[in-house]
Write a protein that holds these residues in place. Structure first.
Motif, mmCIF file in Angstrom:
data_model
loop_
_atom_site.group_PDB
_atom_site.id
_atom_site.type_symbol
_atom_site.label_atom_id
_atom_site.label_comp_id
_atom_site.label_asym_id
_atom_site.label_seq_id
_atom_site.Cartn_x
_atom_site.Cartn_y
_atom_site.Cartn_z
ATOM 1 N N ASP A 264 0.831 -1.201 0.000
ATOM 2 C CA ASP A 264 0.000 0.000 0.000
ATOM 3 C C ASP A 264 0.868 1.256 0.000
ATOM 4 O O ASP A 264 1.060 1.886 -1.028
ATOM 5 C CB ASP A 264 -0.973 -0.013 1.181
ATOM 6 C CG ASP A 264 -2.039 1.065 1.045
ATOM 7 O OD1 ASP A 264 -2.095 1.701 -0.019
ATOM 8 O OD2 ASP A 264 -2.805 1.275 1.985
ATOM 9 N N CYS A 265 1.442 1.626 1.171
ATOM 10 C CA CYS A 265 2.037 2.962 1.303
ATOM 11 C C CYS A 265 3.277 3.175 0.429
ATOM 12 O O CYS A 265 3.550 4.289 0.002
ATOM 13 C CB CYS A 265 2.389 3.240 2.765
ATOM 14 S SG CYS A 265 3.826 2.289 3.355
ATOM 15 N N GLN A 266 4.045 2.132 0.195
ATOM 16 C CA GLN A 266 5.328 2.214 -0.524
ATOM 17 C C GLN A 266 6.294 3.198 0.123
ATOM 18 O O GLN A 266 7.132 3.791 -0.541
ATOM 19 C CB GLN A 266 5.124 2.570 -1.997
ATOM 20 C CG GLN A 266 4.330 1.502 -2.732
ATOM 21 C CD GLN A 266 4.320 1.716 -4.221
ATOM 22 O OE1 GLN A 266 5.344 1.514 -4.879
ATOM 23 N NE2 GLN A 266 3.201 2.134 -4.757
ATOM 24 N N GLY A 268 7.482 2.288 3.542
ATOM 25 C CA GLY A 268 8.023 1.609 4.712
ATOM 26 C C GLY A 268 7.249 1.877 5.981
ATOM 27 O O GLY A 268 7.790 1.736 7.077
ATOM 28 N N GLU A 269 5.972 2.242 5.849
ATOM 29 C CA GLU A 269 5.206 2.631 7.034
ATOM 30 C C GLU A 269 4.142 1.606 7.437
ATOM 31 O O GLU A 269 3.914 1.384 8.610
ATOM 32 C CB GLU A 269 4.515 3.976 6.776
ATOM 33 C CG GLU A 269 5.492 5.117 6.635
ATOM 34 C CD GLU A 269 4.848 6.369 6.073
ATOM 35 O OE1 GLU A 269 5.592 7.316 5.810
ATOM 36 O OE2 GLU A 269 3.625 6.401 5.871
ATOM 37 N N CYS A 270 3.446 1.006 6.452
ATOM 38 C CA CYS A 270 2.271 0.190 6.785
ATOM 39 C C CYS A 270 2.610 -1.277 7.037
ATOM 40 O O CYS A 270 1.836 -1.979 7.674
ATOM 41 C CB CYS A 270 1.232 0.293 5.668
ATOM 42 S SG CYS A 270 1.715 -0.557 4.142
ATOM 43 N N GLY A 271 3.726 -1.768 6.528
ATOM 44 C CA GLY A 271 4.129 -3.156 6.738
ATOM 45 C C GLY A 271 3.431 -4.165 5.841
ATOM 46 O O GLY A 271 3.710 -5.358 5.914
ATOM 47 N N CYS A 273 3.754 -4.843 2.745
ATOM 48 C CA CYS A 273 4.609 -5.482 1.733
ATOM 49 C C CYS A 273 5.651 -6.404 2.357
ATOM 50 O O CYS A 273 6.513 -6.920 1.645
ATOM 51 C CB CYS A 273 5.318 -4.417 0.904
ATOM 52 S SG CYS A 273 6.504 -3.500 1.919
ATOM 53 N N CYS A 305 9.153 -2.626 -0.069
ATOM 54 C CA CYS A 305 9.025 -1.349 -0.773
ATOM 55 C C CYS A 305 10.209 -0.428 -0.548
ATOM 56 O O CYS A 305 10.445 0.474 -1.356
ATOM 57 C CB CYS A 305 7.724 -0.642 -0.393
ATOM 58 S SG CYS A 305 7.643 -0.117 1.329
HETATM 59 S S1 FES Z 1 3.901 -0.904 1.206
HETATM 60 FE FE1 FES Z 1 3.700 -0.064 3.212
HETATM 61 S S2 FES Z 1 5.547 -0.703 4.175
HETATM 62 FE FE2 FES Z 1 5.790 -1.333 2.126
#
Ligand code: FES
Length: 325
Positions: A264-266, A268-271, A273, A305
């Protein structure tokens, strides 16, 4: 697979340069847009190596019917920032309607805004919103040189003595422990900048004994995704080996080679990936803010990401199975 977004045609109508290495681009967007929401971001279809890709940028305040972004040109960039810097008035692309994962809570008695470098972009939208909402605000803003502090003049006019600048060339840097110790109990801090600043802020916030729900942060732009060297990713379950070029994230390389990934966020915040690390001959360079320092040191999972394994090979389990048809 990422969250649902509404794509709109967008045409470049204005280009400006807040600093020598930051370019602000305004797009006229087809269809209705909601009012500017501080901290929101848009996704843009870009071309990298003649292949379509998506980049995410913070939305700046702009006139109704438009979306404005500001992008720093990274040295030797062949990615999103180079594409944005290649745009001319009249060029057309597609952008998503803004989404916000870095929202102001509007519940604190005081807001401490912290920006490092081009991480000023969401903070630049928050400061005027808080001031016009009658909120108590202080901002600290750091950069390498005075000339690289984008939007400095506007922020000085807006905040006056409530803005403090820290310039590395002048030997000044943040004292986060001192800043956080001065805050009222129900204050909140919003931080955007390089990963080092975010991790230092998290650690200082915890040392100050403050609830993590009152510290909000965002990694800026796409500067954290790329590296100096390629590396290789083996996926034994798929019998695949994928090369990750220096100008690609591991997530981008996996997706381009047909690997199903959840993300999702790309940033490094949401985890979302995160992949399992089965083996690694190379040192893993964790660049996320999702895992704790202990989890990063264990090297059991990594965020595809942003994190990398420069110069070597790693073996992973993507942990993602498509739903059966
Ligand atoms: S897409 Fe959110 S941490 Fe990688």
């Amino acid at each position: 697979m990422r969250s649902r977004q509404e794509w709109r045609q967008a045409r470049v109508i204005d280009i400006a340069h807040p600093t020598e290495d930051v370019r602000a681009v305004t797009f006229a967007v087809n269809g209705p847009l909601s009012a500017f929401d501080p901290g929101s971001h848009t996704n843009i279809r870009v071309m990298i190596h003649d292949a379509p890709a998506i980049r995410t940028y913070t939305v700046l305040p702009s006139a109704p019917g438009t979306l404005k972004i500001a992008v720093k040109l990274h040295p030797n960039s062949r990615g999103g920032s180079a594409w944005v810097w290649s745009l001319n008035p009249g060029d057309v692309t597609e952008m998503t309607t803004p989404e916000n994962r870095f929202e102001l809570s509007w519940r604190a008695s005081h807001y401490l805004l912290i920006a490092g470098g081009i991480g000023v972009t969401p903070i630049f939208g928050m400061a005027p919103a808080l001031i016009s909402g009658g909120q108590s605000v202080r901002m600290i803003y750091g950069g390498r040189s005075q000339a690289q502090l984008a939007f400095r003049d506007e922020l000085e006019t807006l905040l006056g003595d409530d803005l403090e600048l820290f310039v590395e060339e002048e030997g000044r840097s943040f004292d986060l422990d001192a800043e956080f110790s001065r805050l009222p109990l129900d204050a909140e801090s919003y931080v955007c900048g390089p990963i080092g600043l975010l991790n230092a802020s998290k650690a200082a916030w915890q040392r100050a004994g403050r609830p993590m729900s009152r510290l909000r942060f965002e990694v800026f732009g796409d500067s954290g995704h790329y590296g100096e060297s390629a590396f290789w990713v083996e996926i034994p379950a798929l019998r695949k080996t994928v090369e990750v070029r220096p100008d690609q994230s591991m997530l981008e390389a996996l997706l381009q080679s047909g690997v199903d990934m959840v993300y999702d966020c790309q940033r490094g915040e949401c985890g979302l990936c995160a992949v399992g690390v089965l083996d690694h001959e190379a040192t893993i360079d964790h660049r996320d803010v999702f895992f704790s320092p202990t989890e990063r040191a264990q090297n059991v999972r990594m965020c595809a990401c942003v994190s990398r394994a420069p110069g070597g090979t790693i073996s992973i389990d993507t942990g993602y199975q498509s739903a059966p048809l």
